[in-house]
Design a protein around this motif. Structure first.
Motif, mmCIF file in Angstrom:
data_model
loop_
_atom_site.group_PDB
_atom_site.id
_atom_site.type_symbol
_atom_site.label_atom_id
_atom_site.label_comp_id
_atom_site.label_asym_id
_atom_site.label_seq_id
_atom_site.Cartn_x
_atom_site.Cartn_y
_atom_site.Cartn_z
ATOM 1 N N GLY A 213 -2.798 -2.671 -8.092
ATOM 2 C CA GLY A 213 -3.322 -4.035 -8.198
ATOM 3 C C GLY A 213 -2.653 -4.986 -7.219
ATOM 4 O O GLY A 213 -3.315 -5.818 -6.580
ATOM 5 N N ALA A 214 -1.324 -4.881 -7.092
ATOM 6 C CA ALA A 214 -0.621 -5.730 -6.132
ATOM 7 C C ALA A 214 -1.052 -5.434 -4.697
ATOM 8 O O ALA A 214 -1.213 -6.346 -3.878
ATOM 9 C CB ALA A 214 0.890 -5.541 -6.287
ATOM 10 N N ALA A 215 -1.260 -4.148 -4.401
ATOM 11 C CA ALA A 215 -1.684 -3.790 -3.043
ATOM 12 C C ALA A 215 -3.077 -4.322 -2.752
ATOM 13 O O ALA A 215 -3.355 -4.806 -1.643
ATOM 14 C CB ALA A 215 -1.651 -2.265 -2.878
ATOM 15 N N ARG A 216 -3.981 -4.246 -3.736
ATOM 16 C CA ARG A 216 -5.333 -4.780 -3.514
ATOM 17 C C ARG A 216 -5.299 -6.292 -3.295
ATOM 18 O O ARG A 216 -6.005 -6.825 -2.429
ATOM 19 C CB ARG A 216 -6.228 -4.424 -4.706
ATOM 20 C CG ARG A 216 -6.663 -2.970 -4.756
ATOM 21 C CD ARG A 216 -7.755 -2.780 -5.793
ATOM 22 N NE ARG A 216 -7.247 -3.006 -7.137
ATOM 23 C CZ ARG A 216 -6.786 -2.048 -7.933
ATOM 24 N NH1 ARG A 216 -6.739 -0.799 -7.487
ATOM 25 N NH2 ARG A 216 -6.380 -2.327 -9.146
ATOM 26 N N ALA A 217 -4.492 -7.009 -4.086
ATOM 27 C CA ALA A 217 -4.418 -8.463 -3.928
ATOM 28 C C ALA A 217 -3.851 -8.841 -2.556
ATOM 29 O O ALA A 217 -4.368 -9.747 -1.882
ATOM 30 C CB ALA A 217 -3.559 -9.053 -5.047
ATOM 31 N N LEU A 218 -2.810 -8.147 -2.117
ATOM 32 C CA LEU A 218 -2.230 -8.463 -0.812
ATOM 33 C C LEU A 218 -3.175 -8.085 0.324
ATOM 34 O O LEU A 218 -3.223 -8.772 1.356
ATOM 35 C CB LEU A 218 -0.891 -7.737 -0.657
ATOM 36 C CG LEU A 218 0.303 -8.411 -1.338
ATOM 37 C CD1 LEU A 218 1.537 -7.530 -1.236
ATOM 38 C CD2 LEU A 218 0.580 -9.777 -0.727
ATOM 39 N N ALA B 214 0.828 -1.206 0.000
ATOM 40 C CA ALA B 214 0.000 0.000 0.000
ATOM 41 C C ALA B 214 0.865 1.260 0.000
ATOM 42 O O ALA B 214 0.570 2.243 -0.697
ATOM 43 C CB ALA B 214 -0.928 -0.014 1.208
ATOM 44 N N GLN B 215 1.952 1.236 0.758
ATOM 45 C CA GLN B 215 2.856 2.390 0.759
ATOM 46 C C GLN B 215 3.512 2.580 -0.607
ATOM 47 O O GLN B 215 3.652 3.709 -1.100
ATOM 48 C CB GLN B 215 3.919 2.205 1.846
ATOM 49 C CG GLN B 215 4.860 3.408 2.011
ATOM 50 C CD GLN B 215 5.848 3.206 3.148
ATOM 51 O OE1 GLN B 215 5.867 2.151 3.770
ATOM 52 N NE2 GLN B 215 6.665 4.196 3.404
ATOM 53 N N ARG C 114 -8.851 -2.032 2.325
ATOM 54 C CA ARG C 114 -8.971 -0.757 1.626
ATOM 55 C C ARG C 114 -7.622 -0.331 1.076
ATOM 56 O O ARG C 114 -6.635 -0.274 1.784
ATOM 57 C CB ARG C 114 -9.523 0.301 2.584
ATOM 58 C CG ARG C 114 -9.809 1.637 1.926
ATOM 59 C CD ARG C 114 -10.454 2.572 2.922
ATOM 60 N NE ARG C 114 -11.705 1.994 3.438
ATOM 61 C CZ ARG C 114 -12.282 2.395 4.560
ATOM 62 N NH1 ARG C 114 -11.732 3.325 5.309
ATOM 63 N NH2 ARG C 114 -13.400 1.823 4.952
ATOM 64 N N VAL C 115 -7.563 -0.032 -0.193
ATOM 65 C CA VAL C 115 -6.339 0.398 -0.857
ATOM 66 C C VAL C 115 -6.659 1.635 -1.667
ATOM 67 O O VAL C 115 -7.721 1.723 -2.287
ATOM 68 C CB VAL C 115 -5.786 -0.707 -1.781
ATOM 69 C CG1 VAL C 115 -4.531 -0.230 -2.479
ATOM 70 C CG2 VAL C 115 -5.477 -1.950 -0.982
#
Length: 255
Positions: A208-213, A77-78, A239-240
């Motif tokens: 996309g990677a943050a949402r999946a994680l 997310a960061q 939440r991302v």
């Protein structure tokens, strides 16, 4: 004769009694065998025991995995926020480059319209050509200091290459200079637009990677949660920051 008859009469009952006893024993054994035949049968083969199911994951392992995924989701997310900030900066730079190109295009069009008028007549003397060259050098240097000409273009002016002719009248040289400024700003805008598209793609991948994680972290937390603990909303856990407001680069007019 009497002796033989006596022996026959005394031994026959004895033999009959013995045979009777043997017959009774044989009948008894046969009755026992008929009543319990399983003693003579082979033992039934029992099926092999099924392997025991593997034990469920320990609660400690589930908690540890949930913590690791949560840390990875926070880092993703960061990273998505950094990518979004980089894309926003690239978008602002592309917008400024477009405005600069638009101003240069307007100026070049104005000089082009002025070039339709007849060039003022001046005497073609060595002093006149020297004055024209000094004017071109001064105008090109000023444009370079304003950031309108690159150092390479300025070197072309002094080296008389790349279409730069110091013998032209200052009116004609202004037209050439305005076109050079416009072309340079157009090239800078195209480069800024390419950087903006690349930054947009990076921001989309990071989001996309943050949402999946985030989704995996929520699922891991639910698996590690005790049965009696209250559940939380998946939206709050995953939440991302999304990438919104993307504007495609402005198409540069065909030359």
């Amino acid at each position: 004769m009497d002796i033989v008859l006596y022996q026959f009469l005394t031994e026959v009952p004895l033999a009959a009694a013995i045979w009777s006893v043997l017959l009774v024993l044989a009948l008894t054994a046969l009755a026992v065998l008929v009543a319990r035949p399983e003693r003579d049968r082979p033992a039934a083969v029992e099926p092999p025991a099924r392997p025991a199911a593997p034990p469920a994951p320990a609660a400690a392992d589930l908690r540890r995995y949930a913590e690791e995924v949560a840390v990875a989701a926070a880092g993703a997310a960061q990273n998505a926020r950094r990518r979004r900030a980089a894309w926003t900066a690239a978008q602002d730079a592309a917008e400024r480059a477009w405005q600069a190109y638009d101003e240069a295009e307007t100026a070049a069009r104005r000089f082009r319209d002025a070039g339709a008028l007849p060039t003022p007549h001046t005497p073609r003397t060595p002093a006149e050509y020297a004055a024209r060259e000094r004017w071109l050098h001064h105008a090109a240097t000023a444009a370079h200091l304003r950031g309108e000409l690159s150092i390479g273009q300025l070197c072309d002016v002094f080296a008389r290459r790349g279409g730069w002719d110091p013998r032209l009248h200052p009116v004609e040289q202004e037209v050439v200079l305005a076109r050079a400024v416009r072309d340079g700003r157009l090239a800078r805008y195209r480069a800024a637009a390419a950087r903006e598209r690349a930054a947009w793609g990076d921001a989309e991948l990071a989001a996309g990677a943050a949402r999946a994680l985030a989704a995996e972290a929520y699922a891991a937390a639910e698996r590690a949660r005790p049965a009696h603990a209250p559940t939380t909303s998946a939206t709050a856990s995953g939440r991302v920051l999304g990438i919104t407001g993307w504007r495609p680069p402005r198409p540069a007019p065909a030359r």
